[in-house]
Design a protein around this motif. Structure first.
Motif, PDB file in Angstrom:
ATOM      1  N   ASN A  52       0.831  -1.211   0.000  1.00  0.00           N
ATOM      2  CA  ASN A  52       0.000   0.000   0.000  1.00  0.00           C
ATOM      3  C   ASN A  52       0.861   1.254   0.000  1.00  0.00           C
ATOM      4  N   TYR A  53       2.109   1.115   0.396  1.00  0.00           N
ATOM      5  CA  TYR A  53       2.937   2.298   0.628  1.00  0.00           C
ATOM      6  C   TYR A  53       3.936   2.552  -0.489  1.00  0.00           C
ATOM      7  N   GLY A  54       4.515   1.458  -1.003  1.00  0.00           N
ATOM      8  CA  GLY A  54       5.506   1.605  -2.071  1.00  0.00           C
ATOM      9  C   GLY A  54       5.026   2.487  -3.225  1.00  0.00           C
ATOM     10  N   PRO A  55       3.842   2.219  -3.775  1.00  0.00           N
ATOM     11  CA  PRO A  55       3.377   3.014  -4.924  1.00  0.00           C
ATOM     12  C   PRO A  55       3.106   4.478  -4.614  1.00  0.00           C
ATOM     13  N   THR A  56       3.091   4.867  -3.346  1.00  0.00           N
ATOM     14  CA  THR A  56       2.794   6.269  -3.031  1.00  0.00           C
ATOM     15  C   THR A  56       4.056   7.139  -3.057  1.00  0.00           C
ATOM     16  N   ILE A  57       5.211   6.500  -3.115  1.00  0.00           N
ATOM     17  CA  ILE A  57       6.459   7.274  -3.064  1.00  0.00           C
ATOM     18  C   ILE A  57       6.563   8.196  -4.280  1.00  0.00           C
ATOM     19  N   TYR A  58       6.231   7.672  -5.445  1.00  0.00           N
ATOM     20  CA  TYR A  58       6.299   8.454  -6.673  1.00  0.00           C
ATOM     21  C   TYR A  58       5.352   9.655  -6.605  1.00  0.00           C
TER      22      TYR A  58
END
Lengths: 440, 395
Positions: A266-272
């Motif tokens: 859930n968190y990885g894709p929000t970095i971008y």
């Protein structure tokens, strides 16, 4: 059946004698939900999730040359410095849960085909330990994190475990590394329990054609571990409100997904997306959902809106746990505290940008703030939405609600106020809630 | 005989490839942490004497030792540490220290002066007042040295550790109502030349009630075992404390300690206090110094000028000057000038240098001039209390 114990998808296919052959001897006492287990019906289910006892804990203390120097507070970036020890427990389908180990902090060596690398079979928790004015170290509502972690394991097709025993081991880890909890209020030790699927297989489906004993595609191997990080005060230079980018094209979670589970994916894709915001000079993302632009979360925190509603009542609003929202422990604590005060309406309901914009324009919007373990509350003073910039007077009141929450929670966390939410790591386990092996 | 630590890997059956765990010492927890006292070894990351003394004080004042014991291991950059009731000018060559950037510190415990450097290990044993046991601690130290290197050190009747007849350790302690600590030094590989030059015992004499150090012949562990380093000694002592039988408790192992205000709230204030002039010099017990100076004169008879100073809280409280000579001198004038020394901080040679300037008709030297040794004159080098020929006249 009162509870269902997770072994992963398809667990009901595995016959009992198969498990008994591979299982070690059953301990004489098994505690489930606070009741001494006597029912044979529950026995079967408990066997799947037998967790090693804290009394089986193996401890290997770090040698002096393995110790990490303690950093200066200016250099304390969140999650960059770790303590000297870690807790780890292995699980395998064949052998069940292994012994818990406390060892010096070390790298983990995995086969390159391990599922965690390919399919993000990973979940984690975030909680804190604080040193009170009486020098005692306390955990904030750790039972909540344990229950949530077990629930997330179930969703990740990872085995369940005894939150009670795991918490005992965790307390021991903190006891050993207690000099990493600063002797001052305002700082704390961040605790990161993590659970990963380490078996090797690219195949994800269930092989229905094979006999039931072999046809289960579940995580055959997993590793549950805990690392600790010292953290300084979140707002080192004083509470500074943040600005948010509210753009409906960015979606964090959706119905039927796992937005309500604390999984790494859930968190990885929000970095971008966070980087996109920063490039625009905005600090965090306000996650919207649906055509009506419901507010769901802010950054990695739950969101609270304090306003005077259409009926003229003061209302504290946070989105409901409808599957899109992470059930934060801070979120829950703020709701429970606010309800106990009975001073204003407290609602878990959907709130849309339309309502927020209208309230803001009519000067009925009092405060917007995020709520999470890292900062407890994070005030918001600006939202960039469509072509508008909403100015929110969160910190402009003489006694903001978010600061009242902050003070009351910190008083509990640092032992200034005696409260059952703050659990001393050295207290006898009798006062701890006994947590079932799974919780859904 | 010396130990050798062996490694073995924990076999986790078919799972051990996931966790390579070398086992040096395996501890199975059979009792909970609350049954036995906790025992920990703290290694200070800092080598500043004031910070470490402040840290020692912080533990003493803030930790509760009824259910735990701790051993703090620390070393300092070159400095001289005097006891609580000592006189720094008596114990150390303060001019030499200043010229060589060697700090002076006053500790909270009593006893004599010690020289610290990177080769001198400090051990502080923290316990409750009831569990205080100095001899036990020192015996434990000897055991650690014996087990690891076969060093045959002994505890003397005076609670020194002695090796081949010479002292390697000195001890002091502080006992409070609830907490207590026993600290001692251990000479591992100290610079004995610097030590001799820094410590001043016997070279000056004051009339005072301050504790005076006694001199002893010292030796370092490295004189007999050149391979021994201070890091090794810390580990050996720490291990004996945690795993041996001298101290009861459940070990939490070694911990690095960063003595800053962030990790120990209130530490900065304690350090400030220990660095202050009021503490280091102002706490000196009252003392009186007498000085006699031979002054060459024009005629056949030399003059001897005597002066005495009474120092209270490190400041000059009273000063007297007298002259014995064949010629008459204007004593009253000299006394008037010397009176202006009152209220000034005492420093080594202030009397000699002031007299020299007065007799030359110069103004009193400044503190900087005295410290820099810029006052030249007919003074006898380094010695005070020189016996004058004939008899002394003083006012």
């Amino acid at each position: 059946m009162a509870t269902s114990f997770s072994l992963s998808s398809g667990s009901s296919c595995v016959p009992l004698d198969n498990i008994l052959q591979n299982r070690q001897s059953i301990p004489s006492q098994i505690w489930v939900r606070g009741n001494h287990l006597s029912s044979p019906n529950l026995l079967i289910n408990v066997l799947f999730s037998l967790f090693s006892k804290a009394s089986d804990l193996q401890i290997q203390l770090a040698e002096p040359e393995q110790l990490h120097p303690k950093p200066d507070p200016e250099k304390l970036t969140f999650g960059k410095h770790f303590t000297d020890h870690m807790l780890s427990v292995e699980w395998s389908g064949k052998m069940g849960w292994g012994k818990p180990y406390i060892t010096p902090l070390q790298n983990i060596s995995l086969h390159p085909g391990a599922k965690v690398f390919h399919y993000a079979i990973e979940l984690f928790e975030g909680m804190k330990a604080h040193r009170g004015i009486d020098e005692r170290i306390r955990l904030f509502r750790p039972d909540q994190n344990m229950m949530r972690m077990i629930s997330t394991s179930h969703r990740s097709a990872l085995p369940g475990f005894s939150g009670y025993e795991f918490l005992k081991c965790l307390k021991k880890l903190i006891w050993i590394d207690q000099e990493w909890v600063p002797h001052s209020q305002g700082s704390s030790l961040y605790i990161r329990p993590t659970f990963i699927g380490t078996d090797v297989s690219f195949f994800l489906g269930c092989l229905k054609s094979l006999p039931p004993a072999l046809g289960v595609a579940r995580s055959e191997r997993a590793l549950l571990y805990v690392v600790l990080c010292p953290v300084g005060p979140y707002f080192a230079t004083g509470m500074k409100p943040v600005s948010l980018l509210a753009d409906p094209m960015y979606v964090r979670a959706w119905p039927g997904g796992c937005g309500d589970k604390k999984v790494g994916s859930n968190y990885g894709p929000t970095i971008y997306i966070q980087k996109v915001a920063e490039k625009m000079g905005v600090q965090q993302i306000l996650w919207l959902f649906g055509n009506d632009h419901q507010l769901t979360e802010v950054g990695t925190m739950n969101i609270f809106v304090y306003l005077i509603n259409d009926k003229g009542e003061k209302e504290l609003v946070t989105p409901p746990l409808d599957g899109l929202i992470l059930p934060g422990v801070t979120r829950r604590s703020l709701l429970e505290m606010a309800r106990s005060w009975s001073e204003f309406k407290v609602s878990e309901r959907r709130i849309t940008m339309k309502e927020v914009v209208k309230a803001c324009k009519e000067n009925r919007l009092l405060e917007i703030f995020g709520a999470g373990t890292a900062c407890i509350v994070c005030p918001v003073n600006k939202i960039y939405y469509q072509k508008d910039v909403l100015e929110i007077p969160t910190m402009d009141h003489p006694f903001p609600l978010n600061q009242r929450f902050l003070k009351d929670l910190q008083d509990i966390q640092y032992g200034q106020v005696k409260h059952p939410w703050a659990v001393d790591i050295e207290d006898s386990d009798a006062i701890m809630h006994e947590v079932a092996a799974t919780h859904s | 005989m010396a130990f050798s630590w062996t490694y073995q890997h924990i076999k986790l059956g078919s799972l051990h490839q996931f966790l390579q765990v070398p086992v040096i010492a395996r501890l199975c927890l059979s009792r909970t942490s609350t049954d036995l006292p906790k025992k920990s070894v703290f290694i200070s990351q800092c080598h500043n004497v004031y910070t470490n003394l402040a840290l020692e004080d912080w533990f003493y004042k803030n930790y509760k030792f009824e259910n735990q014991v701790a051993l703090m291991l620390w070393w300092n950059n070159p400095c001289v540490v005097i006891g609580r009731h000592q006189n720094p000018w008596l114990e150390a060559d303060t001019k030499y220290l200043k010229m060589n950037n060697i700090m002076v510190a006053r500790r909270n415990s009593g006893g004599g002066a010690v020289y610290h450097d990177e080769g001198n290990l400090n051990c502080t044993f923290f316990t409750s007042r009831n569990s205080y046991n100095r001899k036990n601690n020192l015996q434990m130290l000897c055991e650690a040295l014996w087990k690891t290197w076969g060093i045959d050190a002994e505890v003397s009747a005076r609670d020194d550790i002695v090796l081949h007849g010479k002292k390697v350790s000195g001890t002091a302690a502080k006992l409070g109502r609830e907490n207590a600590y026993h600290h001692c030094t251990l000479l591992v590989d100290s610079d004995k030349d610097l030590m001799t030059q820094s410590l001043h015992v016997g070279r000056t004499q004051f009339e005072t009630r301050a504790t005076e150090s006694t001199t002893s012949q010292v030796t370092c562990l490295s004189d007999w075992h050149p391979e021994v380093t201070i890091e090794d000694v810390m580990k050996a002592i720490g291990r004996e404390f945690l795993q041996g039988t001298y101290v009861e408790g459940t070990s939490t192992g070694f911990h690095l300690i960063h003595p800053t205000n962030f990790w120990f709230h209130g530490l900065s204030e304690m350090k400030e206090h220990l660095m202050s002039w009021d503490w280091i010099y102002g706490m000196t017990p009252d003392f009186k110094e007498e000085v006699s100076i031979l002054f060459p004169s024009v005629g056949p008879i030399s003059s001897v000028v005597t002066a005495s100073v009474h120092v209270h809280k490190g400041l000059i409280a009273e000063v007297k000057i007298g002259v014995h000579s064949g010629e008459s001198r204007d004593i009253h004038q000299y006394q008037e000038v010397m009176e202006t020394l009152k209220g000034r901080a005492y420093r080594a040679r202030i009397l000699q240098d002031s007299i020299t300037n007065i007799l030359k008709g110069l103004p009193l030297p400044t503190d900087e001039e005295i410290d820099a040794g810029q006052v030249l004159g007919a003074t006898v080098e380094g010695e005070s209390n020189v016996q004058a020929p004939g008899f002394l006249v003083s006012l």
